[in-house]
Write a protein that holds these residues in place. Structure first.
Motif, PDB file in Angstrom:
ATOM      1  N   LYS A 108      10.784  -7.680  29.007  1.00 35.04           N
ATOM      2  CA  LYS A 108      10.715  -8.034  27.678  1.00 35.04           C
ATOM      3  C   LYS A 108      10.443  -6.862  26.848  1.00 35.04           C
ATOM      4  O   LYS A 108      10.894  -6.369  25.748  1.00 35.04           O
ATOM      5  CB  LYS A 108      10.239  -9.162  27.186  1.00 35.04           C
ATOM      6  N   ARG A 109       9.130  -6.243  27.176  1.00 35.14           N
ATOM      7  CA  ARG A 109       8.473  -5.277  26.524  1.00 35.14           C
ATOM      8  C   ARG A 109       8.649  -3.722  26.982  1.00 35.14           C
ATOM      9  O   ARG A 109       8.859  -2.713  25.956  1.00 35.14           O
ATOM     10  CB  ARG A 109       7.080  -5.668  26.167  1.00 35.14           C
ATOM     11  N   HIS A 110       8.235  -3.364  27.857  1.00 38.91           N
ATOM     12  CA  HIS A 110       8.241  -2.102  28.341  1.00 38.91           C
ATOM     13  C   HIS A 110       8.531  -2.027  29.747  1.00 38.91           C
ATOM     14  O   HIS A 110       8.044  -2.828  30.632  1.00 38.91           O
ATOM     15  CB  HIS A 110       6.738  -1.449  28.427  1.00 38.91           C
ATOM     16  N   VAL A 111       9.241  -1.027  30.287  1.00 35.89           N
ATOM     17  CA  VAL A 111       9.501  -0.562  31.745  1.00 35.89           C
ATOM     18  C   VAL A 111       8.831   0.933  31.955  1.00 35.89           C
ATOM     19  O   VAL A 111       9.000   1.886  31.140  1.00 35.89           O
ATOM     20  CB  VAL A 111      11.027  -0.341  32.043  1.00 35.89           C
ATOM     21  N   PHE A 112       8.018   1.013  32.997  1.00 41.80           N
ATOM     22  CA  PHE A 112       7.525   2.268  33.346  1.00 41.80           C
ATOM     23  C   PHE A 112       7.970   2.642  34.809  1.00 41.80           C
ATOM     24  O   PHE A 112       7.555   1.773  35.790  1.00 41.80           O
ATOM     25  CB  PHE A 112       6.039   2.128  33.361  1.00 41.80           C
ATOM     26  N   LEU A 113       8.541   3.619  34.959  1.00 37.90           N
ATOM     27  CA  LEU A 113       8.919   4.277  36.227  1.00 37.90           C
ATOM     28  C   LEU A 113       8.160   5.574  36.611  1.00 37.90           C
ATOM     29  O   LEU A 113       7.998   6.291  35.825  1.00 37.90           O
ATOM     30  CB  LEU A 113      10.560   4.619  36.429  1.00 37.90           C
ATOM     31  N   ILE A 114       7.442   5.576  37.960  1.00 32.72           N
ATOM     32  CA  ILE A 114       6.664   6.846  37.992  1.00 32.72           C
ATOM     33  C   ILE A 114       7.491   7.458  39.184  1.00 32.72           C
ATOM     34  O   ILE A 114       7.542   6.670  40.246  1.00 32.72           O
ATOM     35  CB  ILE A 114       5.483   6.386  38.320  1.00 32.72           C
ATOM     36  N   GLN A 115       7.654   8.824  39.111  1.00 32.82           N
ATOM     37  CA  GLN A 115       8.596   9.377  40.204  1.00 32.82           C
ATOM     38  C   GLN A 115       8.073  10.735  40.520  1.00 32.82           C
ATOM     39  O   GLN A 115       7.975  11.512  39.646  1.00 32.82           O
ATOM     40  CB  GLN A 115      10.172   9.690  39.864  1.00 32.82           C
ATOM     41  N   SER A 116       7.452  11.098  41.721  1.00 36.76           N
ATOM     42  CA  SER A 116       6.951  12.221  41.999  1.00 36.76           C
ATOM     43  C   SER A 116       8.240  13.304  42.162  1.00 36.76           C
ATOM     44  O   SER A 116       9.096  12.932  42.329  1.00 36.76           O
ATOM     45  CB  SER A 116       6.150  12.272  43.440  1.00 36.76           C
ATOM     46  N   ILE A 117       7.692  14.579  42.016  1.00 35.68           N
ATOM     47  CA  ILE A 117       8.861  15.573  41.760  1.00 35.68           C
ATOM     48  C   ILE A 117       8.479  16.560  42.978  1.00 35.68           C
ATOM     49  O   ILE A 117       7.468  16.953  42.869  1.00 35.68           O
ATOM     50  CB  ILE A 117       8.799  16.252  40.431  1.00 35.68           C
ATOM     51  N   GLY A 118       9.575  17.108  43.761  1.00 38.28           N
ATOM     52  CA  GLY A 118       9.280  18.139  44.403  1.00 38.28           C
ATOM     53  C   GLY A 118       8.900  17.678  45.911  1.00 38.28           C
ATOM     54  O   GLY A 118       7.898  16.932  46.094  1.00 38.28           O
ATOM     55  N   ARG A 119       9.381  18.641  46.848  1.00 38.45           N
ATOM     56  CA  ARG A 119       8.821  18.446  48.329  1.00 38.45           C
ATOM     57  C   ARG A 119       7.298  18.815  48.141  1.00 38.45           C
ATOM     58  O   ARG A 119       6.752  19.832  47.420  1.00 38.45           O
ATOM     59  CB  ARG A 119       9.481  19.338  49.266  1.00 38.45           C
ATOM     60  N   PRO A 120       6.637  18.504  49.241  1.00 35.47           N
ATOM     61  CA  PRO A 120       6.936  17.334  50.092  1.00 35.47           C
ATOM     62  C   PRO A 120       6.470  16.136  49.777  1.00 35.47           C
ATOM     63  O   PRO A 120       6.640  15.039  50.668  1.00 35.47           O
ATOM     64  CB  PRO A 120       5.716  17.894  51.259  1.00 35.47           C
ATOM     65  N   PHE A 121       6.217  15.678  48.571  1.00 34.00           N
ATOM     66  CA  PHE A 121       5.933  14.341  48.238  1.00 34.00           C
ATOM     67  C   PHE A 121       7.223  13.793  47.745  1.00 34.00           C
ATOM     68  O   PHE A 121       7.156  12.534  47.878  1.00 34.00           O
ATOM     69  CB  PHE A 121       5.086  14.484  46.969  1.00 34.00           C
ATOM     70  N   ARG A 150      14.974  13.222  41.830  1.00 38.70           N
ATOM     71  CA  ARG A 150      15.422  11.922  41.559  1.00 38.70           C
ATOM     72  C   ARG A 150      14.872  11.553  40.262  1.00 38.70           C
ATOM     73  O   ARG A 150      15.516  10.754  39.495  1.00 38.70           O
ATOM     74  CB  ARG A 150      14.399  10.977  42.738  1.00 38.70           C
ATOM     75  N   ALA A 151      13.754  12.147  39.736  1.00 35.70           N
ATOM     76  CA  ALA A 151      13.281  11.638  38.350  1.00 35.70           C
ATOM     77  C   ALA A 151      14.333  11.992  37.404  1.00 35.70           C
ATOM     78  O   ALA A 151      14.631  11.401  36.370  1.00 35.70           O
ATOM     79  CB  ALA A 151      12.051  12.454  38.263  1.00 35.70           C
ATOM     80  N   ILE A 152      14.871  13.137  37.353  1.00 34.59           N
ATOM     81  CA  ILE A 152      15.644  13.642  36.568  1.00 34.59           C
ATOM     82  C   ILE A 152      17.056  13.013  36.456  1.00 34.59           C
ATOM     83  O   ILE A 152      17.631  12.630  35.565  1.00 34.59           O
ATOM     84  CB  ILE A 152      16.175  15.127  36.776  1.00 34.59           C
ATOM     85  N   ALA A 153      17.462  12.795  37.683  1.00 37.55           N
ATOM     86  CA  ALA A 153      18.638  11.828  37.984  1.00 37.55           C
ATOM     87  C   ALA A 153      18.584  10.526  37.362  1.00 37.55           C
ATOM     88  O   ALA A 153      19.507   9.815  36.663  1.00 37.55           O
ATOM     89  CB  ALA A 153      19.082  11.640  39.387  1.00 37.55           C
ATOM     90  N   ILE A 154      17.302   9.904  37.409  1.00 38.84           N
ATOM     91  CA  ILE A 154      16.894   8.463  36.781  1.00 38.84           C
ATOM     92  C   ILE A 154      17.202   8.618  35.318  1.00 38.84           C
ATOM     93  O   ILE A 154      17.626   7.611  34.724  1.00 38.84           O
ATOM     94  CB  ILE A 154      15.610   8.098  37.324  1.00 38.84           C
TER      95      ILE A 154
END
Length: 231
Positions: A160-173, A190-194
């Motif tokens: 309804k109100r908010h969606v939050f996606l957290i995505q680490s960037i870069g190897r090795p994480f 992946r973050a950029i693709a999302i």
């Protein structure tokens, strides 16, 4: 090396990269292999690779949008590091966690908090049906999803109100999406693709990155992707 083929949409690139990864990593498509991994790794996850304790600035950006009576749906809570940060800020939490081993680790950690145990849907995000929430939160839990366009559209529809996606960037994480195409290797974080797939869906969103210093002393970027669903 380029980001992705110019003729290929971000959502098509995600699927093609997923299918490439499936050929070399059984965990990508085999639920049994994924569970075997977490049987061994889940009990030691908080010792070796926690993220939540190091995200104060990022989480402050999330907290500012939460309300005490919110029903929060967390997709892929892992051992509950983020869940424990979110619990005091909302009224109710429901979890989506398909891994029995990871939920066992979550339960053991949660027992120490004194908070009411959240309800849990023991299934993959792709299979979840019949639930709605005020807020959806997901951190580094979309790596096995084949059709990211459909997954994001579903998040938008049930929240309804908010969606939050957290995505680490870069190897090795967090390894990027990779694809060999016409004798060329393409990689896309992946973050950029999302974010690009959200653009395909015409879902307006914010994309912010935060430097996070992890337990081992390494600093890397973590993306916070946020949007307000529209019907």
């Amino acid at each position: 090396m380029s980001d992705r083929p110019k003729s290929m949409s971000a959502s098509a690139f995600w699927i093609a990269a997923w299918e490439r990864a499936m050929q070399t990593d059984l965990r990508v498509s085999d639920d049994t292999e994924e569970e075997k991994f977490w049987e061994e790794y889940a009990p030691m996850y908080d010792e070796s690779n926690p993220l939540a304790p190091y995200t104060e600035a990022l989480m402050d950006a999330v907290y500012s949008h939460l309300a005490p009576d919110d029903h929060l749906l967390e997709v892929g809570p892992g051992t509950g590091g983020f869940t424990q940060l979110l619990a005091p800020k909302v009224g109710k939490i429901t979890l989506v966690e398909p891994s029995a081993s990871m939920y066992k680790a979550f339960y053991a950690s949660w027992q120490k908090t004194g908070y009411l145990l959240p309800a849990v849907l023991a299934e993959k995000w792709e299979d979840v049906e019949g639930i709605h929430a005020d807020v959806l939160f997901c951190a580094n839990a979309v790596y096995r999803i084949r059709d990211m366009r459909a997954a994001l559209l579903k998040m938008n529809q049930i929240t309804k109100r908010h969606v939050f996606l957290i995505q680490s960037i870069g190897r090795p994480f967090a390894g990027p999406l990779t694809l060999s195409w016409n004798d060329q290797l393409y990689e896309r974080e992946r973050a950029i693709a999302i974010s690009e797939i959200l653009d395909e869906l015409a879902i307006q969103h914010s994309y912010r990155t935060f430097p996070v210093e992890r337990k081992n002393g390494m600093t890397h970027e973590v993306a916070l992707i946020h949007w307000k669903p529209r019907s």
